[in-house]
Design an enzyme around this catalytic site. Structure first.
Site, PDB file in Angstrom:
ATOM      1  N   GLU A  88       7.740 -23.550 -31.680  1.00  0.00           N
ATOM      2  CA  GLU A  88       7.959 -24.973 -31.959  1.00  0.00           C
ATOM      3  C   GLU A  88       8.514 -25.718 -30.757  1.00  0.00           C
ATOM      4  O   GLU A  88       9.249 -25.155 -29.958  1.00  0.00           O
ATOM      5  CB  GLU A  88       8.998 -25.126 -33.073  1.00  0.00           C
ATOM      6  CG  GLU A  88       8.528 -24.639 -34.403  1.00  0.00           C
ATOM      7  CD  GLU A  88       9.637 -24.735 -35.451  1.00  0.00           C
ATOM      8  OE1 GLU A  88       9.492 -24.108 -36.491  1.00  0.00           O
ATOM      9  OE2 GLU A  88      10.639 -25.435 -35.211  1.00  0.00           O
ATOM     10  N   CYS A 114      12.328 -30.846 -26.473  1.00  0.00           N
ATOM     11  CA  CYS A 114      13.041 -29.600 -26.750  1.00  0.00           C
ATOM     12  C   CYS A 114      12.007 -28.479 -26.824  1.00  0.00           C
ATOM     13  O   CYS A 114      11.061 -28.555 -27.609  1.00  0.00           O
ATOM     14  CB  CYS A 114      13.774 -29.761 -28.086  1.00  0.00           C
ATOM     15  SG  CYS A 114      14.531 -28.261 -28.686  1.00  0.00           S
ATOM     16  N   CYS A 121      13.838 -14.244 -31.488  1.00  0.00           N
ATOM     17  CA  CYS A 121      15.040 -14.143 -30.657  1.00  0.00           C
ATOM     18  C   CYS A 121      15.780 -12.862 -31.029  1.00  0.00           C
ATOM     19  O   CYS A 121      15.838 -12.490 -32.193  1.00  0.00           O
ATOM     20  CB  CYS A 121      15.928 -15.358 -30.909  1.00  0.00           C
ATOM     21  SG  CYS A 121      17.428 -15.368 -29.912  1.00  0.00           S
ATOM     22  N   CYS A 125      21.730 -14.824 -34.604  1.00  0.00           N
ATOM     23  CA  CYS A 125      22.886 -15.569 -35.112  1.00  0.00           C
ATOM     24  C   CYS A 125      22.742 -15.779 -36.624  1.00  0.00           C
ATOM     25  O   CYS A 125      21.630 -16.024 -37.117  1.00  0.00           O
ATOM     26  CB  CYS A 125      23.004 -16.911 -34.406  1.00  0.00           C
ATOM     27  SG  CYS A 125      23.181 -16.725 -32.629  1.00  0.00           S
ATOM     28  N   CYS A 128      20.958 -19.037 -37.958  1.00  0.00           N
ATOM     29  CA  CYS A 128      19.722 -19.516 -37.314  1.00  0.00           C
ATOM     30  C   CYS A 128      18.494 -18.824 -37.868  1.00  0.00           C
ATOM     31  O   CYS A 128      18.423 -17.595 -37.936  1.00  0.00           O
ATOM     32  CB  CYS A 128      19.813 -19.291 -35.804  1.00  0.00           C
ATOM     33  SG  CYS A 128      18.296 -19.687 -34.927  1.00  0.00           S
ATOM     34  N   CYS A 345      15.145 -25.763 -34.962  1.00  0.00           N
ATOM     35  CA  CYS A 345      13.939 -25.016 -34.652  1.00  0.00           C
ATOM     36  C   CYS A 345      13.850 -23.749 -35.464  1.00  0.00           C
ATOM     37  O   CYS A 345      14.835 -23.130 -35.803  1.00  0.00           O
ATOM     38  CB  CYS A 345      13.875 -24.722 -33.171  1.00  0.00           C
ATOM     39  SG  CYS A 345      12.994 -26.015 -32.327  1.00  0.00           S
TER      40      CYS A 345
HETATM   41  N1  SAH Z   1      19.256 -19.576 -28.057  1.00  0.00           N
HETATM   42  C1  SAH Z   1      19.814 -20.676 -27.385  1.00  0.00           C
HETATM   43  C2  SAH Z   1      18.842 -21.805 -27.335  1.00  0.00           C
HETATM   44  C3  SAH Z   1      18.783 -22.750 -28.468  1.00  0.00           C
HETATM   45  S1  SAH Z   1      18.924 -22.147 -30.110  1.00  0.00           S
HETATM   46  C4  SAH Z   1      21.146 -21.067 -27.971  1.00  0.00           C
HETATM   47  O1  SAH Z   1      21.516 -20.525 -29.001  1.00  0.00           O
HETATM   48  O2  SAH Z   1      21.828 -21.859 -27.343  1.00  0.00           O
HETATM   49  C5  SAH Z   1      18.633 -23.566 -30.913  1.00  0.00           C
HETATM   50  C6  SAH Z   1      19.757 -24.514 -31.224  1.00  0.00           C
HETATM   51  O3  SAH Z   1      19.600 -24.811 -32.580  1.00  0.00           O
HETATM   52  C7  SAH Z   1      21.188 -23.998 -31.025  1.00  0.00           C
HETATM   53  O4  SAH Z   1      21.992 -24.985 -30.446  1.00  0.00           O
HETATM   54  C8  SAH Z   1      21.640 -23.720 -32.426  1.00  0.00           C
HETATM   55  O5  SAH Z   1      22.997 -23.893 -32.561  1.00  0.00           O
HETATM   56  C9  SAH Z   1      20.849 -24.716 -33.219  1.00  0.00           C
HETATM   57  N2  SAH Z   1      20.643 -24.309 -34.583  1.00  0.00           N
HETATM   58  C10 SAH Z   1      20.247 -23.107 -35.040  1.00  0.00           C
HETATM   59  N3  SAH Z   1      20.201 -23.112 -36.389  1.00  0.00           N
HETATM   60  C11 SAH Z   1      20.587 -24.356 -36.776  1.00  0.00           C
HETATM   61  C12 SAH Z   1      20.733 -24.979 -38.032  1.00  0.00           C
HETATM   62  N4  SAH Z   1      20.460 -24.342 -39.151  1.00  0.00           N
HETATM   63  N5  SAH Z   1      21.157 -26.271 -38.058  1.00  0.00           N
HETATM   64  C13 SAH Z   1      21.396 -26.940 -36.913  1.00  0.00           C
HETATM   65  N6  SAH Z   1      21.257 -26.404 -35.697  1.00  0.00           N
HETATM   66  C14 SAH Z   1      20.859 -25.124 -35.624  1.00  0.00           C
HETATM   67 FE1  SF4 Z   2      18.733 -17.010 -30.883  1.00  0.00          FE
HETATM   68 FE2  SF4 Z   2      18.993 -18.857 -32.794  1.00  0.00          FE
HETATM   69 FE3  SF4 Z   2      21.136 -17.594 -31.860  1.00  0.00          FE
HETATM   70 FE4  SF4 Z   2      19.873 -19.378 -30.296  1.00  0.00          FE
HETATM   71  S1  SF4 Z   2      20.903 -19.819 -32.194  1.00  0.00           S
HETATM   72  S2  SF4 Z   2      20.613 -17.331 -29.720  1.00  0.00           S
HETATM   73  S3  SF4 Z   2      17.740 -19.033 -30.962  1.00  0.00           S
HETATM   74  S4  SF4 Z   2      19.420 -16.627 -32.945  1.00  0.00           S
END
Ligand code: SAH
Ligand code: SF4
Length: 355
Positions: A88, A114, A121, A125, A128, A345
């Site tokens: 995406e 973006c 990944c 997390c 996410c 994303c």
């Molecule tokens: N992996 C890197 C790059 C971006 S991840 C990182 O973690 O910094 C994508 C972004 O989306 C991160 O800032 C994360 O905090 C955010 N994100 C992930 N899940 C989310 C959610 N459910 N609601 C809002 N932001 C979210």
């Molecule tokens: Fe990976 Fe999502 Fe954590 Fe970013 S926020 S490091 S994309 S698992």
């Protein structure tokens, strides 16, 4: 035979492959500035060369699968890669074009795009969706830059229009540093998309040793740290990577990172209800950032199917911001652009695959 992705090749390298070397510049301009659809549009190149290029190369490694437009004008793209995987990207218009009464342009529209750096990944997390699916593969440099090229083209964004890049889509960019650093350079080529490294922000979950490596490369990119928690116990629960790289190691890596004197390191803080939205956390955050030229970006957690966390209240987020501001820390709240199109994303991809 699979064709070679020409977008993976920096101009200097292309100049060694295709002779005479000025052809590389012409090809770059056709692709990135004139948005050519095929080699055969490149009318200032000899026919036999075009034939040869067409046999060996492609410059379309992505196909648009789906586009969702949000009420605020942001547009989310789902792209298919050649191997069928999908990623995406999101186009975020930052400022609308404005004209004065006599029709003169006051300021042009600006965009932030973006982009994704991996399919899936490894970091996993807890909040996410991208991480939930695990890791499939790294994107190549050309697959990364192509997201921007396709979006500029699809929206008829003039080639010289100012675009900022944030590596905040799917994947952990510092876990794909070779290809991401290559993409940073290809983006900044003046005959290409011409997006200076100073307009590119790499967001990381905090791989301290990779932050150091990126710093040593001295590319001139901006850095964003996905912090989300101020103590190691909580951060470890939210982001398992914190076991390998704790908060202190991240702060040390940030302090050693070379940044432009006029810029700041961004700390992203995903606010989750009753998890990290209290003033005690804000207080700790102020302490943690002491001595760093930083800015904090608060992000509302965007709930998705099956997620254990909740969106915080506006009142708590504003109070959190107020505390930081009152204590001298620059703090913005990310306007949840595209919330109505399943913002964070991973969510569009998830819905598409469940169909
Ligand atoms: N992996 C890197 C790059 C971006 S991840 C990182 O973690 O910094 C994508 C972004 O989306 C991160 O800032 C994360 O905090 C955010 N994100 C992930 N899940 C989310 C959610 N459910 N609601 C809002 N932001 C979210
Ligand atoms: Fe990976 Fe999502 Fe954590 Fe970013 S926020 S490091 S994309 S698992």
């Amino acid at each position: 035979m699979n064709k070679i992705n020409l977008l993976d090749i920096p101009k200097e390298e292309l100049a060694h492959i295709i002779k005479p070397s000025f052809r590389a510049k012409q090809i770059y301009q056709w692709i990135y500035k004139k948005y050519a659809d095929s080699f055969f549009e490149m009318t200032n190149l000899p026919k036999n060369l075009l034939q040869e290029l067409d046999e060996k190369y492609t410059f379309k490694p992505l196909n648009i699968v789906k586009i969702e437009t949000s009420l605020d004008g942001s547009k989310k793209y789902l792209f298919a890669l050649q191997d069928g995987n999908t990623v995406e990207s999101v186009l975020l218009p930052m400022k609308q074009e404005e004209s004065s009464e006599d029709g003169k342009l006051i300021h042009q529209a600006r965009y932030t795009i973006c982009i994704s750096s991996q399919v899936g990944c490894k970091i996993g997390c807890a909040f996410c969706l991208t991480g939930k699916d695990g890791f499939r593969r790294n994107l190549s440099a050309g697959e990364i830059t192509s997201q921007v090229l396709m979006i500029k083209k699809d929206n008829n964004i003039a080639e010289n229009r100012r675009v900022n890049i944030v590596y905040m889509g799917m994947g952990e960019p510092l876990d794909n540093l070779d290809n991401v650093s290559k993409a940073v350079k290809i983006f900044s080529d003046e005959d290409g998309l011409c997006i200076s490294s100073r307009r590119q922000t790499i967001s990381t979950s905090g791989l301290s040793t990779q932050i150091q490596k990126l710093g040593e490369m001295d590319l001139g990119v901006l850095l964003a740290i996905s912090l989300h928690a101020v103590d190691d116990v909580l951060r470890q629960k939210l982001m398992p990577i914190n076991k390998a790289y704790n908060i202190e190691s991240i702060i040390n890596a940030v302090k050693a990172f070379p940044i432009d004197a006029r810029k700041r390191v961004m700390f992203e803080y995903l606010v989750m209800k009753d998890v990290n939205d209290d003033i005690k956390s804000a207080k700790k955050l102020v302490k943690l950032l002491h001595g760093i030229k930083s800015k904090v970006n608060l992000i509302y957690f965007n709930p998705h199917e099956g997620s254990e966390f909740l969106r915080p209240s506006e009142k708590d987020v504003i109070a959190f911001q107020q505390y930081l501001t009152d204590h001298g820390v620059l703090c913005t709240i990310r306007q949840s652009k595209g919330l109505d199109i399943s913002a964070a994303c991973g969510q569009l991809k998830d819905r598409e695959e469940k169909r």
